[in-house]
Design an enzyme around this catalytic site. Structure first.
Site, PDB file in Angstrom:
ATOM      1  N   LYS A   1      -9.536  -6.253  -1.205  1.00  0.00           N
ATOM      2  CA  LYS A   1      -8.208  -6.282  -0.583  1.00  0.00           C
ATOM      3  C   LYS A   1      -8.267  -5.851   0.872  1.00  0.00           C
ATOM      4  CE  LYS A   1      -5.111  -5.494  -4.505  1.00  0.00           C
ATOM      5  NZ  LYS A   1      -4.052  -4.617  -5.054  1.00  0.00           N
TER       6      LYS A   1
ATOM      7  N   ASP B   1       0.341  -4.264  -3.665  1.00  0.00           N
ATOM      8  CA  ASP B   1       0.183  -4.236  -5.114  1.00  0.00           C
ATOM      9  C   ASP B   1       0.302  -5.664  -5.585  1.00  0.00           C
ATOM     10  OD1 ASP B   1      -0.287  -2.393  -7.375  1.00  0.00           O
ATOM     11  OD2 ASP B   1       1.483  -3.386  -8.177  1.00  0.00           O
ATOM     12  N   SER B   2      -0.714  -6.127  -6.265  1.00  0.00           N
ATOM     13  CA  SER B   2      -0.748  -7.531  -6.631  1.00  0.00           C
ATOM     14  C   SER B   2      -1.366  -7.679  -8.004  1.00  0.00           C
ATOM     15  CB  SER B   2      -1.531  -8.343  -5.594  1.00  0.00           C
ATOM     16  OG  SER B   2      -2.816  -7.789  -5.387  1.00  0.00           O
TER      17      SER B   2
END
Length: 209
Positions: free
Chosen positions: A28, A84-85
């Site tokens: 990320k 947030d994924s």
């Protein structure tokens, strides 16, 4: 604050300078650095600042992104951006959803997580639809507690076995609609052009830069 499909209307702009990336996920952090590169900010990772990882106690992607960003901003005294994924599988009622990372276990083994998704789909029967989507919620927080948030989405289907060694997480089993390569097979710049994270970032850029 903005959600999917809305025109971003930020209350506060982000000034050039240091910005904490409130994540300990190197995949990320790498993607976020690439997306931020043109905008005059200096990304620093939460890990490089020895910031702790908070318990993700929220019940939505936005709530978890906000709590991560607020903690990082408070502890660092700098603006902080959190992501947030996760992967939402229609046949599994939206799971793993906000628990996407937890399905990979303490060792963050996403090969295991993808196999668990496939196992759970297979248990539904051979003809179950394989539709899925990724969601990315971004929260940008300042030390005074102000937060802006943005949410992006990309739809697709799941393939098995996984294909490709690029990306991270569930990328190798996710085939975005209208494409012949999984996120795991795509070059990073191709994924960045159309991913859930790119969707959220497009909203953020329009709003705060």
């Amino acid at each position: 604050m903005s959600g999917e499909g809305e025109v971003p209307q930020a209350i506060r702009k982000l000034a050039p300078g240091k910005l904490v990336i409130a994540s300990h996920n190197e995949g990320k952090v790498r993607e976020i650095r690439a997306l931020l590169a043109p905008f005059g900010v200096e990304p620093v990772s939460a890990a490089s600042l020895d910031l702790p990882e908070p318990d993700e106690t929220g019940t939505t992607f936005v709530a978890n992104a906000e709590l991560k960003a607020l903690q990082a901003a408070d502890l660092s005294g700098l603006p902080a951006l959190a992501d947030d994924s996760g992967l939402c599988v229609e046949a599994l009622g939206g799971e793993p959803g906000i628990f996407s990372a937890r399905w990979a276990g303490p060792s963050k083994d996403f090969g295991l997580a993808m196999a668990l998704v496939e196992k759970n789909i297979a248990e539904k029967g051979p003809d179950v639809p394989r539709d899925a989507h990724f969601v990315c919620a971004l929260a940008l927080a300042w030390p005074d507690g102000h937060v802006e948030w943005f949410e992006g989405r990309v739809d697709g289907t799941l393939v098995w076995p996984p294909r490709g060694g690029n990306g991270f997480g569930y990328d190798a089993m996710f085939l975005p609609n209208g494409h012949e390569q999984t996120f795991g097979e795509m070059a990073p710049e191709a994924k960045h052009a159309m991913s859930h994270r790119a969707d959220a970032f497009g909203q953020l850029v329009a709003a705060v830069f």
